[in-house]
Scaffold this motif. Structure first.
Motif, mmCIF file in Angstrom:
data_model
loop_
_atom_site.group_PDB
_atom_site.id
_atom_site.type_symbol
_atom_site.label_atom_id
_atom_site.label_comp_id
_atom_site.label_asym_id
_atom_site.label_seq_id
_atom_site.Cartn_x
_atom_site.Cartn_y
_atom_site.Cartn_z
ATOM 1 N N ILE A 68 0.819 -1.215 0.000
ATOM 2 C CA ILE A 68 0.000 0.000 0.000
ATOM 3 C C ILE A 68 0.856 1.270 0.000
ATOM 4 N N PHE A 114 -6.706 5.806 2.912
ATOM 5 C CA PHE A 114 -5.371 5.211 2.844
ATOM 6 C C PHE A 114 -4.893 4.805 4.232
ATOM 7 N N GLU A 149 -3.522 -3.305 7.082
ATOM 8 C CA GLU A 149 -2.336 -4.027 6.631
ATOM 9 C C GLU A 149 -1.363 -4.274 7.793
#
Length: 126
Positions: free
Chosen positions: A2, A56, A63
């Motif tokens: 990411i 984000f 994550e």
């Protein structure tokens, strides 16, 4: 990963994410906690972030949680005591840097560049 799509508002995280990527294979615990530190930076900026940036940060947080779970499941050395693992890594880096900066001198001479730390070696040479 990411972090390849880092929004401009979160550019201050890049240095930590780059180092985390470099360390990922060799020192996964240190890498993970660099990414956690980057997340702390993002959280400190959240009042100034736009909705896409918040998305984000949310995805990055997910994550990180997945990465932590994976590290714990694999029983990676250091996950039980991350502070000690990171301290050990930092001391290793320090010792490597110090060794690279100052070559070992077997027979010091007063005309050589030396520091106060090396003064006893020079004194013993006489």
């Amino acid at each position: 990963a990411i972090e390849n799509h880092l929004p401009p508002a979160l550019e201050s995280m890049r240095a930590y994410l780059d180092r985390a990527r470099e360390l990922h294979a060799a020192k996964p615990v240190a890498s993970h906690y660099l990414r956690v530190f980057a997340m702390n930076i993002a959280m400190s900026l959240r009042s100034r972030l736009k909705p896409p940036d918040i998305a984000f940060v949310s995805a990055f947080m997910d994550e990180l949680e997945q990465e932590r779970s994976n590290l714990e499941a694999k029983r990676v050395a250091g996950m039980d005591n991350p502070h000690a693992a990171i301290q050990s890594f930092a001391l290793d880096l320090y010792n490597r840097a110090r060794s690279a900066d100052k070559p070992e001198v077997n027979h010091p001479h007063p005309s050589q560049k030396w520091t106060v730390v090396d003064a006893p070696k020079v004194a013993q040479a006489f």
